[in-house]
Enzyme design. Structure first.
Site, PDB file in Angstrom:
ATOM      1  N   LEU A   1       0.871  -1.168   0.000  1.00 19.98           N
ATOM      2  CA  LEU A   1       0.000   0.000   0.000  1.00 19.98           C
ATOM      3  C   LEU A   1       0.912   1.223   0.000  1.00 19.98           C
ATOM      4  O   LEU A   1       1.915   1.247   0.723  1.00 19.98           O
ATOM      5  CB  LEU A   1      -0.877   0.028   1.259  1.00 19.98           C
ATOM      6  CG  LEU A   1      -2.055  -0.937   1.317  1.00 19.98           C
ATOM      7  CD1 LEU A   1      -2.674  -0.921   2.714  1.00 19.98           C
ATOM      8  CD2 LEU A   1      -3.110  -0.584   0.270  1.00 19.98           C
ATOM      9  N   ASP A   2       0.579   2.239  -0.804  1.00 17.73           N
ATOM     10  CA  ASP A   2       1.438   3.416  -0.811  1.00 17.73           C
ATOM     11  C   ASP A   2       1.332   4.153   0.523  1.00 17.73           C
ATOM     12  O   ASP A   2       0.456   3.880   1.352  1.00 17.73           O
ATOM     13  CB  ASP A   2       1.124   4.327  -2.006  1.00 17.73           C
ATOM     14  CG  ASP A   2      -0.281   4.888  -1.989  1.00 17.73           C
ATOM     15  OD1 ASP A   2      -0.677   5.494  -0.972  1.00 17.73           O
ATOM     16  OD2 ASP A   2      -1.004   4.738  -2.995  1.00 17.73           O
ATOM     17  N   LYS A   3       2.234   5.089   0.728  1.00 22.22           N
ATOM     18  CA  LYS A   3       2.371   5.756   2.026  1.00 22.22           C
ATOM     19  C   LYS A   3       1.096   6.488   2.443  1.00 22.22           C
ATOM     20  O   LYS A   3       0.781   6.606   3.633  1.00 22.22           O
ATOM     21  CB  LYS A   3       3.549   6.735   1.969  1.00 22.22           C
ATOM     22  CG  LYS A   3       4.027   7.238   3.310  1.00 22.22           C
ATOM     23  CD  LYS A   3       5.323   8.005   3.158  1.00 22.22           C
ATOM     24  CE  LYS A   3       5.854   8.466   4.511  1.00 22.22           C
ATOM     25  NZ  LYS A   3       7.162   9.171   4.380  1.00 22.22           N
ATOM     26  N   ASP A   4       0.341   6.978   1.465  1.00 22.43           N
ATOM     27  CA  ASP A   4      -0.867   7.749   1.756  1.00 22.43           C
ATOM     28  C   ASP A   4      -2.113   6.873   1.917  1.00 22.43           C
ATOM     29  O   ASP A   4      -3.206   7.402   2.156  1.00 22.43           O
ATOM     30  CB  ASP A   4      -1.118   8.768   0.639  1.00 22.43           C
ATOM     31  CG  ASP A   4      -0.005   9.800   0.546  1.00 22.43           C
ATOM     32  OD1 ASP A   4       0.558  10.155   1.595  1.00 22.43           O
ATOM     33  OD2 ASP A   4       0.314  10.233  -0.579  1.00 22.43           O
ATOM     34  N   SER A   5      -1.952   5.561   1.759  1.00 22.08           N
ATOM     35  CA  SER A   5      -3.091   4.643   1.880  1.00 22.08           C
ATOM     36  C   SER A   5      -3.022   3.873   3.191  1.00 22.08           C
ATOM     37  O   SER A   5      -1.986   3.825   3.845  1.00 22.08           O
ATOM     38  CB  SER A   5      -3.102   3.664   0.699  1.00 22.08           C
ATOM     39  OG  SER A   5      -3.193   4.359  -0.532  1.00 22.08           O
TER      40      SER A   5
END
Length: 238
Positions: free
Chosen positions: A112-116
Site C-alpha cells: 500500500l502506498d504511504k498515503d493509503s
C-alpha cells in the site's frame, strides 16, 4: 549473522537463484531479482547474476545475511496506518520495517502506498506471495475509496469497464457507490497506484484509500485496530 533456511525440496537439485531466495523466505522472486540487479546478492564470494543455479552447498549471501537452513513459514495481518512506507528501509523512521515482528524476517505482500491505509499481509513464504500477487491467480482485493467531490452517474460504470493506466486498459472490475463521495472497488490486478490513477482519469482525486479485504481475509473479521499486527494462518487468507 542471521541464517535463513530453504525448503527440503530445494536441497535435492540446483535451482534458479531468485527461486532459491524466495523459498528461503527472504522475499518474493520478483523482489529477489531486484536485489540481484542491485548487487545485494553474492554467490560463493562473487556478485550474483540471474542465471546462477544454486543449492544448499553454495554460499548465498543476501543483504549481508547467509541463507543456509530451514525457517518456519509465518503469516501476519497488519492494519497499516497512513504515513507508513512499505519499503523496508531501516534508515527511514516511517518505514514498515520498524513495525514488523522482531522474532522472524517477513515482508509485505502487495504494498500500500504511504498515503493509503488498511490490510497488509506479511510473510516469509515466497511461493505463497506469488499466488497472491500474480495476475494468473486473480485474488480479489477490496478497497473503500473517498474522492474529493460527488460522483457522477457514469463514474462506477466507467471505472468497472476499464480505463487507461500506464499505457494499458485496466481489467474489468466491480465498482459500487457507497456515499455521494465514496465507492467500493474490487480489483484482481495490482498496477502501481492503480486506483488513484483510475480515479484521476475520470476527473477525481482520491483523498482516502482504505483496503479492507485480501482474498478471504477481512479487517472486519479480524477486528484489528489500526497500527496493530496479529499472527494468522495461511488458511485464513485462501
Amino acid at each position: 549473522m542471521i541464517k535463513l533456511t530453504v525448503q527440503k525440496s530445494l536441497m535435492l537439485e540446483k535451482v534458479r537463484l531468485a527461486k532459491f531466495i524466495a523459498h528461503a523466505g527472504v522475499c518474493s522472486r520478483k523482489q529477489a531479482s531486484r536485489l540481484i540487479d542491485q548487487g545485494e546478492v553474492t554467490v560463493n564470494g562473487r556478485a550474483a547474476n540471474h542465471i546462477d543455479h544454486v543449492d544448499e552447498h553454495d554460499d548465498v549471501i543476501v543483504l549481508g545475511e547467509k541463507i543456509s537452513a530451514k525457517a518456519p513459514l509465518t503469516y501476519f495481518a497488519y492494519h497499516k496506518p497512513v504515513g507508513i512506507d512499505c519499503k523496508l528501509n531501516a534508515d527511514d523512521p516511517t518505514s514498515l520495517i520498524h513495525s514488523l515482528p522482531k522474532t522472524t524476517r517477513v515482508y509485505p505482500i502487495g504494498r500500500l502506498d504511504k498515503d493509503s491505509r488498511g490490510l497488509l499481509i506479511l510473510t516469509n513464504d515466497g511461493e505463497f506471495c506469488n499466488q497472491l500477487i500474480h495476475p494468473d491467480y486473480h485474488q480479489p482485493k477490496r478497497y473503500l475509496v473517498t474522492v474529493d467531490k460527488p460522483l457522477d452517474s457514469d463514474f462506477c460504470k466507467k471505472m468497472a469497464n476499464g480505463v487507461p493506466v500506464d499505457k494499458q486498459i485496466t481489467l474489468p472490475c466491480e465498482v459500487t457507490q457507497v456515499t455521494e463521495t465514496q465507492f467500493c472497488i474490487v480489483l484482481k490486478q495490482g498496477l502501481n497506484r492503480q486506483i488513484r490513477k483510475m480515479a484521476r482519469f475520470c476527473g477525481y482525486k482520491v483523498i482516502d484509500l482504505y483496503r479492507t479485504d485480501i482474498a478471504k481475509l477481512s479487517l472486519t473479521t479480524l477486528n484489528l485496530p489500526e497500527g496493530q499486527i496479529v499472527s494468522i494462518k495461511k488458511s485464513d487468507i485462501l
